[in-house]
Design an enzyme around this catalytic site. Structure first.
Site, PDB file in Angstrom:
ATOM      1  CB  ILE A 135      40.621  78.049 -30.323  1.00 40.19           C
ATOM      2  CG1 ILE A 135      40.464  76.886 -31.308  1.00 40.19           C
ATOM      3  CG2 ILE A 135      39.392  78.929 -30.353  1.00 40.19           C
ATOM      4  CD1 ILE A 135      39.233  76.034 -31.020  1.00 40.19           C
ATOM      5  CG  ASP A 136      45.202  78.790 -26.825  1.00 40.59           C
ATOM      6  OD1 ASP A 136      45.532  79.666 -27.650  1.00 40.59           O
ATOM      7  OD2 ASP A 136      44.947  79.017 -25.634  1.00 40.59           O
ATOM      8  CE  LYS A 137      49.631  70.126 -29.702  1.00 37.30           C
ATOM      9  NZ  LYS A 137      51.070  69.787 -29.500  1.00 37.30           N
ATOM     10  CB  THR A 139      41.380  75.683 -26.599  1.00 33.46           C
ATOM     11  OG1 THR A 139      42.153  76.253 -25.548  1.00 33.46           O
ATOM     12  CG2 THR A 139      39.931  76.106 -26.438  1.00 33.46           C
ATOM     13  NE  ARG A 236      46.081  78.328 -21.825  1.00 32.87           N
ATOM     14  CZ  ARG A 236      47.118  78.036 -22.615  1.00 32.87           C
ATOM     15  NH1 ARG A 236      47.047  78.279 -23.916  1.00 32.87           N
ATOM     16  NH2 ARG A 236      48.214  77.539 -22.092  1.00 32.87           N
TER      17      ARG A 236
END
Length: 298
Positions: A135-137, A139, A236
């Site tokens: 998962i993104d930084k 998120t 996103r």
């Protein structure tokens, strides 16, 4: 080693440019790999400005990073569940999942290496030990980590088969026309900005996101999102594509004053345990940054 067949519509394109669209590597990094002989065409080395031909078969071999690149660090992590085969971790917003160029410390992997004393799956190499999905930084929320290669393989197969349960909650800008719906639009790397993804038919993969409105706020929607596929930045990109970017997303939407990162939380994860074959599901409470934004917008 990764093998790639050249599509007919790519014939005549530069090898490095095409691979930049197909991988997460920059053209300069790819050119070095070509020069070093790590990228071949039809089993032969080629110049870095090679133009692709019909029926070409490209092989890409990325050298393993040195073991000393990633070191264990005593960083607190929120472990929701663990056994001898896997962990479920609740990642805070702002923490990078695995090291990358120029960022080899302070990541979730550094913390996991300390906590697990090196007992993590090795399928993704020494840079991403145990990491089955990301998962993104910016998120927050749940992700699963494999301790053994067998567990990793089984979990990866579930993700590939779209049988994983992955639910997110987010605050979107504006109001959706319908209370629920599906975005079915392929995602690939952006043609000019290598750090971004976009909805495109070029060198893309199918991507499906289901959404439903939990609560309508004054100028925003608080929503639940379920991933059918798991492409990079999928939520996103899809939300921006339909005109309702995630609140605070400064890459696909607009930044919010005095707020860093997007309001996106991986709330629920479910999977079949790779050893016991039992279905397991975990839920994570909304973090403080998210609840504060909800309170502010209500």
């Amino acid at each position: 080693m990764q093998r790639l067949d050249v599509p007919s519509d790519i014939v005549g394109s530069r090898l490095d440019k095409w691979l930049a669209d197909e991988t997460e590597l920059t053209r300069s990094a790819l050119q070095k790999l070509i020069t070093d002989g790590n990228i071949t065409v039809n089993g032969k080395t080629v110049p870095k400005n090679y133009l692709l031909r019909e029926n070409d078969c490209v092989e890409v071999e990325i050298p393993e990073p040195r073991e000393l690149d990633v070191l264990p660090e005593d960083i607190p992590i929120d472990i929701v569940y663990q056994d001898d085969y896997l962990l479920v971790v609740n990642k805070p917003k702002g923490m990078v999942v695995h090291p990358a160029a120029g960022n080899y410390s302070g990541t979730l992997v550094n913390a996991l290496m300390h906590h697990c004393k090196g007992n993590l799956s090795s399928i993704n190499g020494v840079i991403r030990p145990g990491i089955v999905h990301r998962i993104d930084k910016n998120t927050s929320g749940l992700l699963i980590v494999a301790k053994t290669d067998i567990a990793h393989t089984h979990l990866a197969e579930q993700i590939k088969a779209h049988s994983f349960t992955r639910e997110y909650e987010a605050i979107l800008c504006g109001h959706l026309k319908e209370g629920e719906g599906t975005v079915d639009a392929p995602i690939g790397r952006h043609h000019t900005d290598r750090k971004k993804m976009c909805v495109t038919d070029r060198n893309s993969k199918n991507a499906v996101t289901h959404y439903s409105v939990i609560e309508k706020l004054d100028k925003h929607d608080y929503v639940r999102l379920r991933l059918e596929t798991g492409r990079t930045h999928q939520i996103r990109v899809h939300m921006s594509y339909i005109g309702h970017s995630v609140l605070g997303d400064d890459v696909y939407g607009k930044a919010v004053k005095d707020f860093e990162g997007q309001c996106l939380h991986a709330r629920k994860i479910g999977f079949i345990h790779p050893i016991t074959n039992q279905y397991m599901e975990f839920d994570s409470e909304l973090p403080e940054y998210f609840t504060k934004q909800l309170k502010k917008l209500r």
